[in-house]
Design a protein around this motif. Structure first.
Motif, PDB file in Angstrom:
ATOM      1  N   CYS B  68      49.275   4.222  50.911  1.00 41.91           N
ATOM      2  CA  CYS B  68      47.814   4.087  51.013  1.00 41.91           C
ATOM      3  C   CYS B  68      47.389   2.693  50.557  1.00 41.91           C
ATOM      4  CB  CYS B  68      47.100   5.171  50.216  1.00 41.91           C
ATOM      5  SG  CYS B  68      47.125   6.760  51.051  1.00 41.91           S
ATOM      6  N   GLY B  69      48.107   2.164  49.562  1.00 46.31           N
ATOM      7  CA  GLY B  69      47.858   0.781  49.135  1.00 46.31           C
ATOM      8  C   GLY B  69      48.149  -0.182  50.272  1.00 46.31           C
ATOM      9  N   GLU B  77      42.023   2.856  56.030  1.00 48.76           N
ATOM     10  CA  GLU B  77      41.650   3.543  54.803  1.00 48.76           C
ATOM     11  C   GLU B  77      42.873   4.202  54.174  1.00 48.76           C
ATOM     12  OE1 GLU B  77      38.713   6.957  53.111  1.00 48.76           O
ATOM     13  OE2 GLU B  77      38.414   6.303  55.180  1.00 48.76           O
ATOM     14  N   GLU B  78      43.679   4.809  55.034  1.00 45.50           N
ATOM     15  CA  GLU B  78      44.928   5.428  54.562  1.00 45.50           C
ATOM     16  C   GLU B  78      45.834   5.713  55.754  1.00 45.50           C
ATOM     17  OE1 GLU B  78      43.073   8.722  52.703  1.00 45.50           O
ATOM     18  OE2 GLU B  78      42.938   9.878  54.540  1.00 45.50           O
ATOM     19  N   LEU B  95      48.568  14.018  54.165  1.00 45.39           N
ATOM     20  CA  LEU B  95      47.518  14.008  53.161  1.00 45.39           C
ATOM     21  C   LEU B  95      46.398  14.927  53.654  1.00 45.39           C
ATOM     22  CD1 LEU B  95      46.722  12.666  50.516  1.00 45.39           C
ATOM     23  CD2 LEU B  95      45.771  10.785  51.836  1.00 45.39           C
ATOM     24  N   VAL B  96      46.055  15.937  52.850  1.00 46.20           N
ATOM     25  CA  VAL B  96      45.048  16.913  53.252  1.00 46.20           C
ATOM     26  C   VAL B  96      43.803  16.725  52.379  1.00 46.20           C
ATOM     27  CG1 VAL B  96      44.510  19.385  53.400  1.00 46.20           C
ATOM     28  CG2 VAL B  96      46.804  18.576  53.952  1.00 46.20           C
ATOM     29  N   ALA B  97      42.663  16.651  53.028  1.00 45.62           N
ATOM     30  CA  ALA B  97      41.369  16.548  52.324  1.00 45.62           C
ATOM     31  C   ALA B  97      41.369  15.436  51.284  1.00 45.62           C
ATOM     32  CB  ALA B  97      41.010  17.888  51.675  1.00 45.62           C
ATOM     33  N   LYS B  98      42.124  14.393  51.543  1.00 42.44           N
ATOM     34  CA  LYS B  98      42.199  13.194  50.693  1.00 42.44           C
ATOM     35  C   LYS B  98      42.715  13.468  49.286  1.00 42.44           C
ATOM     36  CE  LYS B  98      38.896  10.525  53.179  1.00 42.44           C
ATOM     37  NZ  LYS B  98      38.051   9.411  53.193  1.00 42.44           N
ATOM     38  N   ARG B  99      43.139  14.682  49.014  1.00 37.48           N
ATOM     39  CA  ARG B  99      43.494  14.995  47.636  1.00 37.48           C
ATOM     40  C   ARG B  99      44.847  15.690  47.492  1.00 37.48           C
ATOM     41  NH1 ARG B  99      39.956  17.868  42.940  1.00 37.48           N
ATOM     42  NH2 ARG B  99      41.672  17.952  41.480  1.00 37.48           N
TER      43      ARG B  99
END
Lengths: 196, 163
Positions: B68-69, B77-78, B95-99
């Motif tokens: 993601c970096g 964004e990712e 990655l699900v729901a950003k979390r």
């Protein structure tokens, strides 16, 4: 960010060892790993360069025991200390519950200590954390070296808020467990306050 | 600082487990993990014997954080989907729901296409489960006096170190 799982009755907390390059963060984890009963520790992972400098992080999971029927697990991480790995340090601080700042007591490393403390403050702020509110323990490492700065001076420069601090010589284990216990205590107290 | 503390009750955990057990079956996968973005293992299903799940969780989170970096550096964004191909086993990471990170381990009994298809559906279901968990946390149901920390004493904490 702690994770409380009522189903498996576990509490997981994340502790990050921070500090300038070669201050002894990995040595702390290695000592803890070497002296811990195999039943309570997981594998230690070190993502390091060929010359054993931390490249991304070290990771050591520890199970300390039970509190009110909940297994208490601490995940210990180190950051890469070298200045140019700042992007990695930021990533590792995500979700941190407590920080151990490992300072290098050698007089000539004082500036590096201050720079790293400043960097910690900045990187925590970027994640929305305030250094004055995060459970923080300071370890004055390498006290066994002849060129160690006076403790009073180190405290004045690195510990103005009188956080718990310890003298250490991590290579021989002096102060290592005292530091770990103290930060674990601070984290749990902080979570207790949050629960009120 | 603990705004995003994750508290999971039995009911939520069962929902997560149901979704990932179904995913393992539907995708013909060896196993599946759900990991918090900060490296905490939330749930697992399938043939997990001999796999160090704690290390897997921590490294998966590190891998997602690093990529993601990278994404941000190139203006994305990712990168929400990752695929690692091995000689026998492969990893599909989403990655699900950003979390939440959903990891599927599969071998030649399945295929990347099938895993992708099934992960898409399971990812949507997991996102809904975690939205509910977040809602509960926002309403204070999962925090406050509901946490086991509210009741602990300094003595409890000290006892942890006396053994």
């Amino acid at each position: 960010m702690s994770f409380i799982n009522y189903s498996s009755r576990e509490i997981n907390c994340k502790i990050v060892y921070y500090g300038p390059g070669l201050c002894g963060k990995t040595t702390n984890l290695q000592y803890i790993y070497s002296k811990t009963n195999p039943d309570v520790k997981g594998k230690m992972i070190s993502l390091a360069t060929e010359t054993e400098r931390t490249l991304f992080f070290d990771f050591l999971p520890l199970a300390l025991g039970q509190i009110r029927g909940f297994k208490t697990r601490f995940h210990l991480y180190t950051v890469p200390g070298q200045v140019f790995y700042d992007a990695s340090r930021k990533l590792i601080l995500k979700g941190v519950d407590g920080v151990v700042f490992v300072a290098d007591s050698q007089v000539e490393r004082m500036e590096a200590n201050l720079e790293s403390m400043d960097n910690l403050k900045t990187n925590l702020a970027e994640q929305g954390y305030d250094l004055t509110k995060v459970p923080l323990v300071i370890q004055h490492n390498k006290r066994d070296l002849p060129n160690a700065a006076p403790l009073d001076e180190m405290r004045r420069m690195l510990n103005p808020r009188a956080n718990p601090d310890f003298e250490a010589a991590a290579t021989v284990g002096r102060g290592v467990f005292e530091t770990l216990k103290s930060v674990a205590r601070e984290v749990l107290r902080d979570l207790k306050q949050m629960g009120r | 600082m603990h705004d995003t503390q994750l508290v999971m009750y039995d009911e939520d955990f069962r929902k997560v487990r149901t979704v990932i057990q179904k995913l393992v079956r539907d995708a013909n996968a060896k196993g599946c993990f759900v990991v918090d973005r900060n490296g905490q293992l939330i749930g697992e299903a399938g043939e997990m014997q001999g796999i160090d799940t704690t290390s897997l969780a921590s490294l998966t989170a590190g891998c997602i954080a690093a990529t993601c970096g990278l994404a941000k550096i190139v203006g994305e964004e990712e990168f929400p989907v990752h695929f690692h191909q091995g000689q026998k086993d492969n990893l599909h990471i989403t990655l699900v729901a950003k979390r939440i990170i959903l990891v599927v381990i599969f071998d030649d009994r399945s295929s990347l296409g099938l895993v992708r298809l099934r992960v898409k559906k399971a990812g949507g279901e997991l996102a809904r489960v975690f939205e509910e968990i977040q809602k509960k946390a926002d309403q204070g149901d999962a925090g406050g006096s509901g946490t086991p920390f509210a009741e602990i004493t300094d003595e409890d904490i000290d006892n942890l170190f006396s053994v």
